[in-house]
Design a protein around this motif. Structure first.
Motif, mmCIF file in Angstrom:
data_model
loop_
_atom_site.group_PDB
_atom_site.id
_atom_site.type_symbol
_atom_site.label_atom_id
_atom_site.label_comp_id
_atom_site.label_asym_id
_atom_site.label_seq_id
_atom_site.Cartn_x
_atom_site.Cartn_y
_atom_site.Cartn_z
ATOM 1 N N PHE A 136 0.849 -1.190 0.000
ATOM 2 C CA PHE A 136 0.000 0.000 0.000
ATOM 3 C C PHE A 136 0.883 1.238 0.000
ATOM 4 O O PHE A 136 2.089 1.162 0.288
ATOM 5 C CB PHE A 136 -0.919 -0.002 1.233
ATOM 6 N N LEU A 137 0.303 2.383 -0.335
ATOM 7 C CA LEU A 137 1.070 3.626 -0.282
ATOM 8 C C LEU A 137 1.500 3.895 1.154
ATOM 9 O O LEU A 137 0.717 3.729 2.090
ATOM 10 C CB LEU A 137 0.244 4.802 -0.821
ATOM 11 N N VAL A 138 2.730 4.336 1.304
ATOM 12 C CA VAL A 138 3.357 4.448 2.612
ATOM 13 C C VAL A 138 2.529 5.275 3.601
ATOM 14 O O VAL A 138 1.908 6.276 3.238
ATOM 15 C CB VAL A 138 4.776 5.051 2.475
ATOM 16 N N CYS A 165 9.594 16.902 -7.989
ATOM 17 C CA CYS A 165 10.033 15.501 -7.834
ATOM 18 C C CYS A 165 9.647 14.953 -6.461
ATOM 19 O O CYS A 165 10.480 14.384 -5.751
ATOM 20 C CB CYS A 165 11.528 15.352 -8.075
ATOM 21 N N SER A 166 8.394 15.132 -6.110
ATOM 22 C CA SER A 166 7.897 14.592 -4.849
ATOM 23 C C SER A 166 7.437 13.154 -5.037
ATOM 24 O O SER A 166 7.418 12.629 -6.154
ATOM 25 C CB SER A 166 6.745 15.458 -4.328
ATOM 26 N N SER A 167 7.064 12.503 -3.934
ATOM 27 C CA SER A 167 6.619 11.105 -3.969
ATOM 28 C C SER A 167 5.331 10.961 -3.168
ATOM 29 O O SER A 167 5.222 11.491 -2.054
ATOM 30 C CB SER A 167 7.692 10.190 -3.379
ATOM 31 N N TRP A 168 4.394 10.220 -3.731
ATOM 32 C CA TRP A 168 3.112 10.038 -3.047
ATOM 33 C C TRP A 168 3.250 9.223 -1.774
ATOM 34 O O TRP A 168 3.952 8.213 -1.729
ATOM 35 C CB TRP A 168 2.101 9.327 -3.950
ATOM 36 N N THR A 169 2.554 9.666 -0.735
ATOM 37 C CA THR A 169 2.264 8.843 0.433
ATOM 38 C C THR A 169 0.800 8.421 0.315
ATOM 39 O O THR A 169 0.117 8.773 -0.647
ATOM 40 C CB THR A 169 2.464 9.625 1.741
ATOM 41 N N GLY A 170 0.304 7.705 1.324
ATOM 42 C CA GLY A 170 -1.095 7.284 1.290
ATOM 43 C C GLY A 170 -2.038 8.235 1.990
ATOM 44 O O GLY A 170 -3.201 7.893 2.224
ATOM 45 N N TRP A 182 -4.782 8.179 6.750
ATOM 46 C CA TRP A 182 -4.037 7.274 5.881
ATOM 47 C C TRP A 182 -5.025 6.379 5.143
ATOM 48 O O TRP A 182 -5.888 5.761 5.759
ATOM 49 C CB TRP A 182 -3.056 6.437 6.697
ATOM 50 N N GLY A 183 -4.880 6.330 3.831
ATOM 51 C CA GLY A 183 -5.876 5.668 2.997
ATOM 52 C C GLY A 183 -5.998 4.177 3.208
ATOM 53 O O GLY A 183 -7.084 3.619 3.079
ATOM 54 N N HIS A 184 -4.905 3.486 3.514
ATOM 55 C CA HIS A 184 -4.961 2.033 3.667
ATOM 56 C C HIS A 184 -5.564 1.627 5.007
ATOM 57 O O HIS A 184 -6.475 0.804 5.065
ATOM 58 C CB HIS A 184 -3.558 1.440 3.528
ATOM 59 N N SER A 185 -5.068 2.202 6.083
ATOM 60 C CA SER A 185 -5.539 1.825 7.420
ATOM 61 C C SER A 185 -6.753 2.624 7.868
ATOM 62 O O SER A 185 -7.394 2.281 8.866
ATOM 63 C CB SER A 185 -4.414 2.012 8.439
ATOM 64 N N ILE A 186 -7.091 3.693 7.129
ATOM 65 C CA ILE A 186 -8.203 4.589 7.489
ATOM 66 C C ILE A 186 -8.029 5.089 8.931
ATOM 67 O O ILE A 186 -8.963 5.059 9.737
ATOM 68 C CB ILE A 186 -9.583 3.902 7.308
ATOM 69 N N THR A 187 -6.822 5.530 9.244
ATOM 70 C CA THR A 187 -6.538 6.072 10.580
ATOM 71 C C THR A 187 -6.059 7.513 10.447
ATOM 72 O O THR A 187 -5.395 7.868 9.471
ATOM 73 C CB THR A 187 -5.463 5.247 11.296
ATOM 74 N N ASN A 230 6.327 10.350 -8.241
ATOM 75 C CA ASN A 230 6.847 9.076 -7.765
ATOM 76 C C ASN A 230 5.941 8.576 -6.643
ATOM 77 O O ASN A 230 5.092 9.328 -6.148
ATOM 78 C CB ASN A 230 8.271 9.237 -7.212
ATOM 79 N N PHE A 231 6.169 7.367 -6.174
ATOM 80 C CA PHE A 231 5.374 6.899 -5.037
ATOM 81 C C PHE A 231 6.147 5.857 -4.244
ATOM 82 O O PHE A 231 7.044 5.173 -4.770
ATOM 83 C CB PHE A 231 4.021 6.338 -5.494
ATOM 84 N N ILE A 232 5.812 5.745 -2.973
ATOM 85 C CA ILE A 232 6.485 4.814 -2.071
ATOM 86 C C ILE A 232 5.473 3.762 -1.616
ATOM 87 O O ILE A 232 4.418 4.101 -1.072
ATOM 88 C CB ILE A 232 7.069 5.540 -0.843
ATOM 89 N N CYS A 233 5.803 2.492 -1.848
ATOM 90 C CA CYS A 233 4.956 1.385 -1.398
ATOM 91 C C CYS A 233 5.516 0.808 -0.101
ATOM 92 O O CYS A 233 6.726 0.798 0.114
ATOM 93 C CB CYS A 233 4.883 0.286 -2.447
ATOM 94 N N GLU A 234 4.620 0.314 0.728
ATOM 95 C CA GLU A 234 4.978 -0.289 2.019
ATOM 96 C C GLU A 234 4.194 -1.588 2.184
ATOM 97 O O GLU A 234 3.048 -1.694 1.757
ATOM 98 C CB GLU A 234 4.632 0.689 3.154
#
Length: 235
Positions: A136-138, A165-170, A182-187, A230-234
């Motif tokens: 998921f996005l970091v 040149c930034s990178s997406w978080t979630g 945060w989009g993945h954990s909805i917290t 860019n984007f960072i996956c975790e």
């Protein structure tokens, strides 16, 4: 002139063919131990009879990304996508897949793994790409994690204007303006590292800025979700 038996010539040619096919298998596919004796619960594109793993591999063209082979029944399964974490038990199956960005240099930190993908995508598309890798996005939960990301994942990212040149978080505040989650954990955010004057969505109502990216210096920014970054996956 020494006569070479015809059978020896054919044997040499056969061994050469096996070597070529073996090289094709190792170069184009990697075994997936997590799927051994299991069944990935995804749609099966095709199922064939194949005399060997190499024969099965040759059927995985041009659009499939992975295949499975059960030697006892000589059955070959060809998949369009093989990234499912949902599996069932099925003895005798061994799976292989083509190399993808999911096989990149994931870096470990505090029990999680991270990777920077420098393909420019919108945040929704970046979310989809991370999901393909079972990630998921970091989601950045404290200062130590933020500093680690800056030092290890973003250390080689640089441009004259860091906004380029930034990178997406979630992170996002799509549902309620100003309440970032945060989009993945909805917290909700429990830690932030906003760049000064950010988030600044309130000042730019013409172009809504609901999604959060991170600069190479570790500071955060809010951005229109369709911006390509860019984007960072975790995981």
């Amino acid at each position: 002139m020494i006569a070479i038996p015809v059978c020896l010539i054919f044997w040499c040619l056969w061994m050469k063919l096996i070597a070529i096919k073996s090289e094709m298998l190792t170069r184009n596919f990697s075994q997936q131990p997590s799927y051994t004796d299991k069944w990935p619960k995804v749609i099966i594109a095709e199922e064939y009879r194949a005399e060997s793993t190499l024969s099965c591999a040759s059927m995985c063209r041009p659009y499939c990304s992975c295949f499975g082979y059960q030697h006892s029944t000589k059955t070959c399964r060809v998949f369009d996508f093989c990234g499912s974490q949902d599996t069932g038990n099925e003895t005798g199956w061994v799976y292989y897949k083509t190399p993808t960005e999911c096989d990149g240099n994931w870096m470990a930190y505090n029990g999680h793994y991270y990777i920077l993908n420098q393909t420019k995508l919108s945040q929704p598309d970046a979310i989809s790409e991370c999901k393909k890798c079972g990630s998921f996005l970091v989601e950045i939960n404290d200062e130590d994690e933020n500093k680690w990301i800056e030092k290890h994942l973003l250390k080689d990212v640089y441009c004259t204007d860091k906004y380029d040149c930034s990178s997406w978080t979630g992170g996002n505040d799509i549902d309620t303006e100003g309440q970032f989650v945060w989009g993945h954990s909805i917290t909700p955010f429990t830690f932030t590292n906003w760049e000064p004057y950010n988030p600044d969505d309130i000042y730019y109502q013409i172009k809504i800025r609901d999604c959060v990216d991170i600069f190479y210096d570790g500071q955060w920014n809010d951005r229109p979700c369709d911006f390509l970054a860019n984007f960072i996956c975790e995981k």
